[in-house]
Design a protein around this motif. Structure first.
Motif, mmCIF file in Angstrom:
data_model
loop_
_atom_site.group_PDB
_atom_site.id
_atom_site.type_symbol
_atom_site.label_atom_id
_atom_site.label_comp_id
_atom_site.label_asym_id
_atom_site.label_seq_id
_atom_site.Cartn_x
_atom_site.Cartn_y
_atom_site.Cartn_z
ATOM 1 N N ASN A 214 -106.496 33.220 -33.920
ATOM 2 C CA ASN A 214 -105.388 34.002 -34.493
ATOM 3 C C ASN A 214 -105.366 35.428 -33.945
ATOM 4 O O ASN A 214 -105.176 36.391 -34.699
ATOM 5 C CB ASN A 214 -105.500 34.050 -36.025
ATOM 6 C CG ASN A 214 -105.447 32.672 -36.633
ATOM 7 O OD1 ASN A 214 -104.453 31.969 -36.494
ATOM 8 N ND2 ASN A 214 -106.532 32.255 -37.273
ATOM 9 N N THR A 215 -105.568 35.528 -32.666
ATOM 10 C CA THR A 215 -105.694 36.865 -32.068
ATOM 11 C C THR A 215 -104.771 36.999 -30.868
ATOM 12 O O THR A 215 -104.629 36.068 -30.073
ATOM 13 C CB THR A 215 -107.155 37.080 -31.603
ATOM 14 O OG1 THR A 215 -108.012 36.920 -32.740
ATOM 15 C CG2 THR A 215 -107.361 38.469 -31.024
ATOM 16 N N SER A 216 -104.151 38.177 -30.743
ATOM 17 C CA SER A 216 -103.301 38.465 -29.579
ATOM 18 C C SER A 216 -103.724 39.786 -28.960
ATOM 19 O O SER A 216 -104.133 40.709 -29.676
ATOM 20 C CB SER A 216 -101.832 38.596 -30.001
ATOM 21 O OG SER A 216 -101.369 37.356 -30.498
ATOM 22 N N VAL A 217 -103.601 39.880 -27.636
ATOM 23 C CA VAL A 217 -103.837 41.156 -26.951
ATOM 24 C C VAL A 217 -102.568 41.980 -27.081
ATOM 25 O O VAL A 217 -101.469 41.471 -26.816
ATOM 26 C CB VAL A 217 -104.180 40.919 -25.461
ATOM 27 C CG1 VAL A 217 -104.264 42.246 -24.707
ATOM 28 C CG2 VAL A 217 -105.490 40.142 -25.339
ATOM 29 N N THR A 218 -102.708 43.234 -27.503
ATOM 30 C CA THR A 218 -101.506 44.055 -27.701
ATOM 31 C C THR A 218 -101.423 45.235 -26.739
ATOM 32 O O THR A 218 -100.373 45.839 -26.580
ATOM 33 C CB THR A 218 -101.451 44.620 -29.136
ATOM 34 O OG1 THR A 218 -102.678 45.330 -29.386
ATOM 35 C CG2 THR A 218 -101.278 43.514 -30.154
ATOM 36 N N ILE A 231 -106.720 44.344 -29.568
ATOM 37 C CA ILE A 231 -106.327 43.013 -30.039
ATOM 38 C C ILE A 231 -105.862 43.086 -31.495
ATOM 39 O O ILE A 231 -106.305 43.959 -32.245
ATOM 40 C CB ILE A 231 -107.488 41.988 -29.907
ATOM 41 C CG1 ILE A 231 -108.765 42.522 -30.567
ATOM 42 C CG2 ILE A 231 -107.728 41.626 -28.453
ATOM 43 C CD1 ILE A 231 -109.887 41.490 -30.622
ATOM 44 N N ARG A 232 -104.975 42.168 -31.820
ATOM 45 C CA ARG A 232 -104.457 42.125 -33.195
ATOM 46 C C ARG A 232 -104.861 40.806 -33.843
ATOM 47 O O ARG A 232 -104.740 39.738 -33.226
ATOM 48 C CB ARG A 232 -102.927 42.219 -33.168
ATOM 49 C CG ARG A 232 -102.305 42.187 -34.565
ATOM 50 C CD ARG A 232 -100.789 42.170 -34.509
ATOM 51 N NE ARG A 232 -100.313 40.976 -33.834
ATOM 52 C CZ ARG A 232 -99.320 40.954 -32.952
ATOM 53 N NH1 ARG A 232 -98.680 42.057 -32.636
ATOM 54 N NH2 ARG A 232 -98.951 39.826 -32.377
ATOM 55 N N ASN A 233 -105.349 40.921 -35.064
ATOM 56 C CA ASN A 233 -105.589 39.716 -35.848
ATOM 57 C C ASN A 233 -104.232 39.301 -36.433
ATOM 58 O O ASN A 233 -103.636 40.049 -37.215
ATOM 59 C CB ASN A 233 -106.609 40.026 -36.958
ATOM 60 C CG ASN A 233 -106.859 38.817 -37.822
ATOM 61 O OD1 ASN A 233 -105.930 38.112 -38.220
ATOM 62 N ND2 ASN A 233 -108.123 38.573 -38.127
ATOM 63 N N ASN A 234 -103.755 38.135 -36.043
ATOM 64 C CA ASN A 234 -102.397 37.743 -36.434
ATOM 65 C C ASN A 234 -102.274 37.349 -37.898
ATOM 66 O O ASN A 234 -101.163 37.180 -38.402
ATOM 67 C CB ASN A 234 -101.908 36.602 -35.539
ATOM 68 C CG ASN A 234 -101.724 37.068 -34.105
ATOM 69 O OD1 ASN A 234 -101.384 38.234 -33.869
ATOM 70 N ND2 ASN A 234 -101.974 36.189 -33.150
ATOM 71 N N ASP A 236 -103.996 39.174 -40.589
ATOM 72 C CA ASP A 236 -103.892 40.391 -41.426
ATOM 73 C C ASP A 236 -103.310 41.580 -40.655
ATOM 74 O O ASP A 236 -103.229 42.687 -41.193
ATOM 75 C CB ASP A 236 -105.262 40.742 -42.034
ATOM 76 C CG ASP A 236 -106.287 41.088 -40.969
ATOM 77 O OD1 ASP A 236 -105.900 41.322 -39.797
ATOM 78 O OD2 ASP A 236 -107.489 41.128 -41.289
ATOM 79 N N GLU A 237 -102.898 41.342 -39.385
ATOM 80 C CA GLU A 237 -102.237 42.372 -38.565
ATOM 81 C C GLU A 237 -103.151 43.527 -38.178
ATOM 82 O O GLU A 237 -102.674 44.546 -37.677
ATOM 83 C CB GLU A 237 -100.987 42.938 -39.280
ATOM 84 C CG GLU A 237 -100.012 41.899 -39.737
ATOM 85 C CD GLU A 237 -98.884 41.667 -38.727
ATOM 86 O OE1 GLU A 237 -98.164 42.613 -38.437
ATOM 87 O OE2 GLU A 237 -98.774 40.521 -38.244
ATOM 88 N N SER A 238 -104.439 43.418 -38.469
ATOM 89 C CA SER A 238 -105.330 44.533 -38.134
ATOM 90 C C SER A 238 -105.546 44.592 -36.622
ATOM 91 O O SER A 238 -105.546 43.576 -35.926
ATOM 92 C CB SER A 238 -106.673 44.368 -38.853
ATOM 93 O OG SER A 238 -107.269 43.163 -38.440
ATOM 94 N N ILE A 239 -105.703 45.818 -36.124
ATOM 95 C CA ILE A 239 -105.898 46.051 -34.688
ATOM 96 C C ILE A 239 -107.344 46.478 -34.462
ATOM 97 O O ILE A 239 -107.890 47.276 -35.236
ATOM 98 C CB ILE A 239 -104.953 47.176 -34.193
ATOM 99 C CG1 ILE A 239 -103.487 46.840 -34.487
ATOM 100 C CG2 ILE A 239 -105.195 47.490 -32.724
ATOM 101 C CD1 ILE A 239 -102.820 45.888 -33.541
ATOM 102 N N SER A 240 -107.951 45.975 -33.417
ATOM 103 C CA SER A 240 -109.304 46.436 -33.077
ATOM 104 C C SER A 240 -109.466 46.468 -31.560
ATOM 105 O O SER A 240 -108.582 46.021 -30.822
ATOM 106 C CB SER A 240 -110.358 45.530 -33.720
ATOM 107 O OG SER A 240 -110.124 44.197 -33.359
#
Ligand code: NDP
Length: 325
Positions: A214-218, A231-234, A236-240
């Motif tokens: 559930n992760t995307s590169v942003t 990256i974004r956790n799809n 909870d929308e959190s970015i790390s």
């Protein structure tokens, strides 16, 4: 009517390794090929093809020290020009392959008359890797960002890297890259993989591969080369941050076949269909070479080889079918 009124023996559409090899061979066979090399653009659909978007090429035979992708393509081009290939920086905008001579338009596709007429056509329009569409993507290709593990994996020995995608390509790349990298993150946008069971099992069993579900590169981070990605956790929308020096994008390829829809036979996945072991298409006198008809190997050397094959087939076809030749 046409820009030259002449009927060419062969027009080659595309100028990657396939098109330019076809140009070298047909030029040396005195067929005076006209090459429509494409126009510079921001995608891999451009003169020189996908190698223009790479840096070091270490697996092209004949270059023991390696060669830069654009330099290799410049060499191909000079070699073709040396034997008289007429290489023009224009894009074919329409083709009519319904009768011979074949008709090819450059510029306005609605123009009543075609720009060129030709007895044979070699289609070498290539394919492009699907990309994420993030800022500075083209700049960073060859500088940490790659679409080809076979080509670039070697440069990431002992690095932490990531692969984007969840299909067979991504898993194959991740497995291959684990031979070099210390760690391979597989960035998967959903909570499941699309890849075949056997590839999934192999990835799960590989201790160097960690799947980020559930992760995307942003965002790409780094000035002249990639230093990390956001990256974004799809869920909870959190970015790390993900500290990787290499990111391989493996979300599929698209062959550049739009021009030929409804005229040349294609496989279900859109690649041109050629006769088994040949470059001949469903239309006599039209040949296809390189990545536009290759969804399997996709290497510069295999594209060059099939460009050679297309040139020989066009030459033999003209000998057998063209009395004025
Ligand atoms: P696929 O279309 O099979 O898979 C693409 C993957 O990329 C999917 O996981 C998809 O996610 C993901 N994806 C697509 N767009 C994005 C995006 N914008 N951001 C993040 N992820 C994205 O392509 P492949 O190139 O992997 O494979 C093409 C064909 O070639 C398949 O039929 C495959 O089986 C075959 N192949 C076979 C091999 C073998 O047998 N050894 C090796 C390589 C390919 P989602 O699932 O969410 O859509």
């Amino acid at each position: 009517m046409t820009s030259s009124d002449t009927i060419h023996d062969v027009v080659i559409i595309g100028s990657g390794p396939a098109g330019l090899t076809a140009a070298i061979y047909t030029a040396r066979a005195n067929l005076s090929p006209l090459v429509l090399e494409g126009e510079p653009s921001s995608t891999s659909d451009q003169p020189g093809g996908q190698l223009m978007l790479t840096t070091d090429v270490e697996n092209y035979p004949g270059f023991p020290e390696g060669v830069m992708g654009p330099e290799l393509m410049m060499n191909f081009k000079q070699q073709a020009a040396r034997f008289g290939a007429d290489i023009r920086t224009v894009k074919a905008s329409k083709v009519d392959l319904s009768e011979r001579p074949f008709k090819i338009w450059v510029g306005d596709p609605e123009a009543p008359e075609p720009t060129h007429l030709s007895k044979t056509v070699i289609v070498s329009t290539g394919a492009q890797s699907l990309m994420l569409g993030l800022d500075r993507e083209n700049e960073l290709i060859g500088h940490g960002l790659s679409t080809c593990a076979t080509c670039d994996g070697f440069f990431f020995r002992d690095h932490d890297i990531a692969v984007v995608g969840g299909g067979d390509s991504a898993l194959e790349e991740a497995n291959f890259l684990s031979r070099f990298a210390s760690k391979v993150y597989l960035v998967v946008r959903r909570d499941e993989l699309r890849a075949s069971k056997i590839m999934q099992d192999r990835a799960h069993a590989n201790p160097k591969i960690e799947i980020l579900w559930n992760t995307s590169v942003t965002e790409y981070v780094g000035e002249s080369k990639l230093e990390s990605v956001k990256i974004r956790n799809n869920l909870d929308e959190s970015i790390s941050d993900l500290a990787v020096t290499g990111l391989f994008i493996a979300i599929g390829h698209k062959p550049n076949t739009g021009l030929f829809e409804g005229q040349l036979d294609m496989k279900d996945n859109g690649y041109l269909l050629t006769q088994p072991g040949r470059t001949a298409t469903n239309i006599e006198g039209v040949f296809a070479s390189g990545d536009v008809q290759d969804d399997y190997y996709r290497q510069a050397i295999t594209a060059a080889g099939s460009g050679c094959a297309a040139a020989l087939e066009a030459e033999r076809w003209l000998e057998a079918n063209d009395e004025g030749h």
